[in-house]
Write a protein that holds these residues in place. Structure first.
Motif, PDB file in Angstrom:
ATOM      1  N   MET A 180     114.849  63.719  13.970  1.00  0.00           N
ATOM      2  CA  MET A 180     114.073  64.069  12.783  1.00  0.00           C
ATOM      3  C   MET A 180     112.712  64.636  13.171  1.00  0.00           C
ATOM      4  SD  MET A 180     115.946  63.555  10.146  1.00  0.00           S
ATOM      5  CE  MET A 180     117.310  64.119  11.169  1.00  0.00           C
ATOM      6  N   CYS A 181     112.084  64.055  14.175  1.00  0.00           N
ATOM      7  CA  CYS A 181     110.780  64.559  14.624  1.00  0.00           C
ATOM      8  C   CYS A 181     110.910  65.966  15.200  1.00  0.00           C
ATOM      9  CB  CYS A 181     110.183  63.620  15.662  1.00  0.00           C
ATOM     10  SG  CYS A 181     109.580  62.045  14.977  1.00  0.00           S
ATOM     11  N   GLY A 182     111.960  66.207  15.978  1.00  0.00           N
ATOM     12  CA  GLY A 182     112.176  67.541  16.515  1.00  0.00           C
ATOM     13  C   GLY A 182     112.448  68.560  15.425  1.00  0.00           C
ATOM     14  N   THR A 183     113.175  68.139  14.397  1.00  0.00           N
ATOM     15  CA  THR A 183     113.467  69.043  13.276  1.00  0.00           C
ATOM     16  C   THR A 183     112.199  69.414  12.525  1.00  0.00           C
ATOM     17  OG1 THR A 183     115.666  68.041  13.046  1.00  0.00           O
ATOM     18  CG2 THR A 183     114.825  69.326  11.187  1.00  0.00           C
ATOM     19  N   VAL A 184     111.382  68.407  12.205  1.00  0.00           N
ATOM     20  CA  VAL A 184     110.128  68.662  11.490  1.00  0.00           C
ATOM     21  C   VAL A 184     109.190  69.511  12.342  1.00  0.00           C
ATOM     22  CG1 VAL A 184     108.083  67.568  10.483  1.00  0.00           C
ATOM     23  CG2 VAL A 184     110.332  66.575  10.102  1.00  0.00           C
ATOM     24  N   ALA A 185     109.184  69.277  13.655  1.00  0.00           N
ATOM     25  CA  ALA A 185     108.329  70.060  14.546  1.00  0.00           C
ATOM     26  C   ALA A 185     108.695  71.538  14.509  1.00  0.00           C
ATOM     27  CB  ALA A 185     108.435  69.533  15.973  1.00  0.00           C
ATOM     28  N   GLY A 186     109.969  71.847  14.305  1.00  0.00           N
ATOM     29  CA  GLY A 186     110.415  73.229  14.316  1.00  0.00           C
ATOM     30  C   GLY A 186     110.321  73.949  12.995  1.00  0.00           C
ATOM     31  N   CYS A 187     110.067  73.211  11.905  1.00  0.00           N
ATOM     32  CA  CYS A 187     110.035  73.877  10.594  1.00  0.00           C
ATOM     33  C   CYS A 187     109.076  73.225   9.614  1.00  0.00           C
ATOM     34  CB  CYS A 187     111.429  73.905   9.983  1.00  0.00           C
ATOM     35  SG  CYS A 187     112.090  72.257   9.584  1.00  0.00           S
ATOM     36  N   GLY A 188     108.215  72.314  10.078  1.00  0.00           N
ATOM     37  CA  GLY A 188     107.346  71.571   9.162  1.00  0.00           C
ATOM     38  C   GLY A 188     106.381  72.441   8.392  1.00  0.00           C
ATOM     39  N   GLY A 189     105.999  73.595   8.964  1.00  0.00           N
ATOM     40  CA  GLY A 189     105.055  74.465   8.281  1.00  0.00           C
ATOM     41  C   GLY A 189     105.581  75.025   6.980  1.00  0.00           C
ATOM     42  N   ALA A 190     106.909  75.066   6.818  1.00  0.00           N
ATOM     43  CA  ALA A 190     107.481  75.611   5.585  1.00  0.00           C
ATOM     44  C   ALA A 190     107.191  74.726   4.380  1.00  0.00           C
ATOM     45  CB  ALA A 190     108.985  75.787   5.750  1.00  0.00           C
ATOM     46  N   PHE A 191     106.891  73.451   4.609  1.00  0.00           N
ATOM     47  CA  PHE A 191     106.677  72.509   3.509  1.00  0.00           C
ATOM     48  C   PHE A 191     105.205  72.219   3.256  1.00  0.00           C
ATOM     49  CE2 PHE A 191     110.871  71.688   5.277  1.00  0.00           C
ATOM     50  CZ  PHE A 191     111.668  71.680   4.141  1.00  0.00           C
ATOM     51  N   LEU A 192     104.325  72.921   3.987  1.00  0.00           N
ATOM     52  CA  LEU A 192     102.892  72.713   3.794  1.00  0.00           C
ATOM     53  C   LEU A 192     102.288  73.940   3.129  1.00  0.00           C
ATOM     54  CD1 LEU A 192     101.795  71.005   7.149  1.00  0.00           C
ATOM     55  CD2 LEU A 192     102.282  69.937   4.951  1.00  0.00           C
ATOM     56  N   PRO A 193     101.297  73.709   2.223  1.00  0.00           N
ATOM     57  CA  PRO A 193     100.744  72.428   1.784  1.00  0.00           C
ATOM     58  C   PRO A 193     101.737  71.603   0.974  1.00  0.00           C
ATOM     59  CG  PRO A 193      99.848  74.218   0.480  1.00  0.00           C
ATOM     60  CD  PRO A 193     100.637  74.857   1.568  1.00  0.00           C
ATOM     61  N   MET A 194     101.413  70.332   0.798  1.00  0.00           N
ATOM     62  CA  MET A 194     102.347  69.378   0.228  1.00  0.00           C
ATOM     63  C   MET A 194     102.744  69.696  -1.212  1.00  0.00           C
ATOM     64  SD  MET A 194     103.244  67.163   2.471  1.00  0.00           S
ATOM     65  CE  MET A 194     102.757  66.309   3.969  1.00  0.00           C
ATOM     66  N   ASN A 195     101.962  70.508  -1.904  1.00  0.00           N
ATOM     67  CA  ASN A 195     102.319  70.794  -3.299  1.00  0.00           C
ATOM     68  C   ASN A 195     103.565  71.667  -3.418  1.00  0.00           C
ATOM     69  OD1 ASN A 195     101.294  73.183  -2.367  1.00  0.00           O
ATOM     70  ND2 ASN A 195      99.761  73.450  -3.976  1.00  0.00           N
ATOM     71  N   LYS A 196     104.053  72.190  -2.280  1.00  0.00           N
ATOM     72  CA  LYS A 196     105.313  72.939  -2.300  1.00  0.00           C
ATOM     73  C   LYS A 196     106.496  72.035  -2.593  1.00  0.00           C
ATOM     74  CE  LYS A 196     104.196  76.708   0.910  1.00  0.00           C
ATOM     75  NZ  LYS A 196     104.581  77.334   2.203  1.00  0.00           N
ATOM     76  N   GLY A 197     106.420  70.777  -2.155  1.00  0.00           N
ATOM     77  CA  GLY A 197     107.542  69.873  -2.346  1.00  0.00           C
ATOM     78  C   GLY A 197     108.775  70.371  -1.621  1.00  0.00           C
ATOM     79  N   LEU A 198     109.898  70.397  -2.330  1.00  0.00           N
ATOM     80  CA  LEU A 198     111.159  70.870  -1.751  1.00  0.00           C
ATOM     81  C   LEU A 198     111.495  72.287  -2.195  1.00  0.00           C
ATOM     82  CD1 LEU A 198     113.350  67.643  -2.104  1.00  0.00           C
ATOM     83  CD2 LEU A 198     112.108  68.456  -0.093  1.00  0.00           C
TER      84      LEU A 198
END
Length: 268
Positions: A180-198
């Motif tokens: 899960m950490c590796g997955t978020v590391a590779g694509c976490g920027g797509a969900f920031l800022p947090m108001n984007k949600g899903l």
């Protein structure tokens, strides 16, 4: 009383020397797949040189910047564009260190803010560069390769860091946490800022960077922590190499919208 031969000490020394010479010499470990990482191409893909790493970081941030400047309104303030670009470039490097109680990447490595600022200036004052990248297949391919090489390094680094920090529970090694950490590391920027949600996955599902980050981190983690890597010399570097090649292939296919044409057969 026992009679000793006068040359007995010499015979004993000669025997010991002969015995010592007969001992087999240690044989160096043979690496049948060492050619994978022992070449200049692998050195480039694994980002061993700092100069190559910095060059790829500029390509990584430039490609992120092209996505950000395309998505945000042209009338948006400069500060909004800059913050959006920072979050897009280092989203995974912010979230995962927080999960692991570490220092976020943009605070720990000054090279990332420098690369982000440089790419931001290029996009802001020379927007024609992004158009050139989209029109030239060669330039676009190079930027995609630079982007995916940095992403592979980030995914591998945080997958290994999570594996070292998270204690195993059900299995002999932590299973889902590092993936899960590796997955978020590779694509976490797509969900920031947090108001984007899903919203990034609400319409089209997982984007290629998300799915490739998950598959890549899972394969690397399972390879390095199971019997699959038993007897493999320099397993970490070889896993990194295959991860980088996998990301490059997925990135190029996604960038140029390659698809397999299906032929429909009419039924008589």
């Amino acid at each position: 009383h026992c009679n000793l031969h006068p040359f007995a000490p010499l015979l004993l020394n000669f025997t010991s020397i002969t015995m010592a010479k007969k001992q087999p010499e240690p044989v160096a470990a043979v690496d049948p797949t060492g050619w994978m990482v022992d070449n200049d191409v692998a050195d480039f893909l694994l980002l061993h040189q700092k100069e190559v790493l910095y060059m790829c970081m500029v390509g990584y941030t430039f490609l992120h910047g092209s996505k950000v400047f395309k998505a945000v309104p042209k009338t948006a303030p400069v500060s909004y564009k800059l913050i959006s670009m920072i979050l897009a470039c280092t989203g995974g490097g912010i979230l995962v260190p927080i999960f692991l109680n570490k220092v976020p990447v943009p605070l720990a490595n000054d090279a990332y803010p420098i690369a982000i600022l440089l790419s931001f200036v290029l996009h802001h004052y020379f927007p024609v560069l992004a158009e050139v990248m989209n029109l030239s297949a060669v330039v676009k391919s190079l930027v995609v390769v630079f982007y995916e090489l940095v992403r592979a390094k980030v995914v591998l680094t945080f997958t290994l860091a999570a594996s070292a920090v998270i204690a195993p529970t059900t299995f002999s090694f932590p299973l889902f946490g590092p993936i899960m950490c590796g997955t978020v590391a590779g694509c976490g920027g797509a969900f920031l800022p947090m108001n984007k949600g899903l919203d990034p996955i609400a319409k089209g599902g997982l984007q290629p960077p998300m799915s490739s980050a998950f598959v890549g981190s899972a394969l690397v983690h399972l390879f390095l922590n199971t019997s699959l890597s038993d007897g493999v010399v320099n397993a970490k570097a070889k896993a990194h190499l295959h991860l980088a090649l996998f990301f490059i292939i997925v990135g190029l296919v996604s960038a140029f919208n390659f698809s397999i044409k299906t032929v429909k057969v009419k039924k008589e």
